[in-house]
Motif scaffolding. Structure first.
Motif, short mmCIF file in Angstrom:
data_model
loop_
_atom_site.label_atom_id
_atom_site.label_comp_id
_atom_site.label_asym_id
_atom_site.label_seq_id
_atom_site.Cartn_x
_atom_site.Cartn_y
_atom_site.Cartn_z
N TYR A 1 34.64 51.40 36.11
CA TYR A 1 34.72 50.52 37.49
C TYR A 1 35.65 51.28 37.89
CZ TYR A 1 36.23 47.45 40.81
OH TYR A 1 36.26 47.16 42.32
N ARG A 2 35.53 51.91 39.27
CA ARG A 2 37.14 52.44 40.05
C ARG A 2 37.82 51.45 41.42
NH1 ARG A 2 37.93 53.06 35.78
NH2 ARG A 2 38.44 55.32 34.64
N PRO A 3 38.55 50.16 41.02
CA PRO A 3 38.76 49.49 42.14
C PRO A 3 39.27 50.49 43.78
CG PRO A 3 39.91 48.90 40.06
CD PRO A 3 39.60 49.95 39.95
N ASP A 4 38.76 49.63 44.74
CA ASP A 4 39.70 50.49 45.72
C ASP A 4 39.93 49.54 47.37
OD1 ASP A 4 36.83 48.88 46.97
OD2 ASP A 4 35.91 51.22 47.00
N ARG B 1 42.32 59.05 43.30
CA ARG B 1 40.99 59.76 44.19
C ARG B 1 41.54 60.55 45.15
NH1 ARG B 1 38.90 54.39 43.44
NH2 ARG B 1 39.29 53.83 45.62
N HIS B 2 42.68 60.36 45.88
CA HIS B 2 43.29 61.45 47.13
C HIS B 2 44.34 62.66 46.56
CE1 HIS B 2 43.68 57.85 49.95
NE2 HIS B 2 42.76 58.02 49.99
N ALA B 3 44.02 62.17 44.70
CA ALA B 3 44.98 63.47 44.29
C ALA B 3 44.14 64.81 44.03
CB ALA B 3 45.85 62.97 43.32
N GLY B 4 42.81 63.65 43.62
CA GLY B 4 41.80 64.53 42.93
C GLY B 4 40.49 65.14 44.25
N GLN C 1 44.93 47.85 43.19
CA GLN C 1 43.69 49.17 43.11
C GLN C 1 44.89 50.44 44.02
OE1 GLN C 1 43.60 50.39 46.96
NE2 GLN C 1 45.47 49.54 47.62
N ALA C 2 45.63 50.11 44.25
CA ALA C 2 46.53 51.43 44.54
C ALA C 2 46.47 52.89 43.38
CB ALA C 2 47.86 50.89 44.86
N PRO C 3 46.55 52.19 42.25
CA PRO C 3 46.84 54.19 41.67
C PRO C 3 45.92 54.17 41.65
CG PRO C 3 47.64 51.50 40.18
CD PRO C 3 46.99 51.29 41.07
N PHE C 4 44.16 53.56 41.40
CA PHE C 4 43.02 54.40 41.46
C PHE C 4 42.70 55.21 43.01
CE2 PHE C 4 42.72 50.90 39.36
CZ PHE C 4 42.24 51.58 37.44
N THR C 5 43.19 54.23 43.95
CA THR C 5 43.63 55.36 45.15
C THR C 5 44.56 56.62 45.08
OG1 THR C 5 42.86 53.32 46.79
CG2 THR C 5 43.93 55.18 47.79
N ARG C 6 45.42 56.15 45.18
CA ARG C 6 45.99 57.47 44.96
C ARG C 6 45.24 58.71 43.81
NH1 ARG C 6 51.00 53.92 44.75
NH2 ARG C 6 50.55 54.24 41.76
N LEU D 1 40.52 38.19 30.18
CA LEU D 1 41.53 39.80 30.76
C LEU D 1 40.96 40.41 30.30
CD1 LEU D 1 43.63 40.45 32.54
CD2 LEU D 1 44.87 40.23 30.55
N THR D 2 40.09 40.69 29.31
CA THR D 2 39.02 41.42 28.69
C THR D 2 38.15 41.66 29.07
OG1 THR D 2 39.89 40.11 26.23
CG2 THR D 2 37.87 41.96 26.77
N VAL D 3 37.36 41.12 30.80
CA VAL D 3 36.17 42.05 31.50
C VAL D 3 36.79 42.71 32.38
CG1 VAL D 3 34.29 40.86 32.42
CG2 VAL D 3 35.51 38.90 30.74
N PRO D 4 37.40 42.81 32.95
CA PRO D 4 37.81 43.31 34.16
C PRO D 4 38.39 44.82 33.48
CG PRO D 4 39.33 41.79 34.04
CD PRO D 4 38.46 41.33 33.64
N LEU D 5 39.49 44.88 32.20
CA LEU D 5 40.29 45.97 31.66
C LEU D 5 38.57 46.62 30.60
CD1 LEU D 5 43.74 44.05 29.87
CD2 LEU D 5 42.82 45.67 31.49
N TRP D 6 37.88 46.11 30.26
CA TRP D 6 36.29 46.26 29.79
C TRP D 6 35.86 47.37 30.72
CZ3 TRP D 6 34.47 47.08 24.60
CH2 TRP D 6 33.29 47.55 24.65
N ARG D 7 35.13 46.61 32.25
CA ARG D 7 35.20 47.55 33.36
C ARG D 7 35.83 48.78 33.56
NH1 ARG D 7 30.10 47.70 33.62
NH2 ARG D 7 30.31 48.26 36.07
N VAL D 8 36.96 48.70 33.90
CA VAL D 8 37.48 50.01 34.14
C VAL D 8 37.72 50.87 33.07
CG1 VAL D 8 39.45 49.99 34.45
CG2 VAL D 8 38.69 48.53 36.09
N CYS D 9 39.14 50.08 31.89
CA CYS D 9 39.11 51.55 31.27
C CYS D 9 38.08 51.62 30.35
CB CYS D 9 40.31 50.41 29.94
SG CYS D 9 41.84 49.65 30.98
#
Length: 240
Positions: free
Chosen positions: A160-163, A237-240, A230-235, A148-156
């Motif tokens: 990295y931003r999932p889509d 990006r759209h908000a930005g 991925q939903a929080p990251f997509t929202r 679980l550390t690996v994906p959290l490290w890559r994002v946080c």
């Protein structure tokens, strides 16, 4: 407990209790460790982050090798249980590779598969009879905490931003993996990924219909989890 008992093939003393004190303590320690590492990681420079990635990759590989060595020493290593085909086993090796040499597909797999598999494993751990202070108890929670550390490290930490496209690729990769694993299970009599029957220990699958009716339900749950991941990251990006 003697040191030999902590590594014995059979556990002595009271067994593991789902949602018991030891289980909840392990989940709490894992969560606190993850939060601390993410906080520290954001304060590090590029060189410090590279060092952390190497340490995490080494820890992932090291604990997995130690598990195989323990099973071999106990005379319980076999191809029906120990091939790296379960979701979290794939993520041990894939996560280590992603930390050393990040790729788009690697990030997608460790993020979407990791968030679908590791939290569920931590909440319903497949540790059989082994409770603390047995080696297997600690190895299981260290392994899945690192997964679980690996994906959290890559994002946080590393941005990295999932889509949605990545979620689709990760989902179809998961279906392909499950199909291949199902064939392997049929040949070996194994049950990797639990696609050929439900696990023998308590899990969320106990609440689902019998095999094979639970398989499309699992696929639907995975699709939903991937979309949520991925939903929080997509929202944003759209908000930005």
């Amino acid at each position: 407990m003697r040191l030999a008992d902590a590594f014995a093939a059979r556990a002595s003393g009271p067994g593991f209790v789902l949602f018991g004190r030891q289980h909840l303590s392990a989940v709490a320690v894992t969560s606190a460790g993850l939060a601390t590492l993410m906080t520290v990681g954001r304060r590090l420079g590029p060189r410090g982050r590279r060092r952390v990635r190497r340490v995490l990759a080494g820890a992932l590989v090291g604990q997995e090798v130690s598990f195989h060595a323990w099973r071999w020493a106990c005379g319980t290593w076999n191809v029906r249980e120990m091939l790296p085909l379960h979701l979290c086993s794939v993520l041990v090796w894939g996560g280590a590779a992603t930390l050393i040499h990040p790729t788009r597909l690697g990030d997608e797999v460790v993020w979407f598969w990791g968030l679908a598999g590791a939290p569920q494993a931590l909440l319903t751990p497949d540790v059989g009879e082994y409770a603390a202070p047995h080696y297997r108890f600690f190895q299981f929670f260290v392994s899945h905490g690192l997964v679980l550390t690996v994906p959290l490290w890559r994002v946080c930490v590393e941005g990295y931003r999932p889509d949605a496209a990545g979620a689709r690729r990760a989902f179809f990769a998961l279906l392909a993996h499950a199909g291949v694993v199902g064939v392997i299970n049929a040949r070996l009599g194994s049950n990797y990924l639990f696609v050929n029957r439900k696990p023998d220990t308590a899990s969320v699958l106990d609440k689902l219909p019998p095999w094979p009716k639970y398989l499309p339900i699992l696929a639907g749950i995975a699709a939903g989890v991937f979309w949520l991941a991925q939903a929080p990251f997509t929202r944003r990006r759209h908000a930005g």
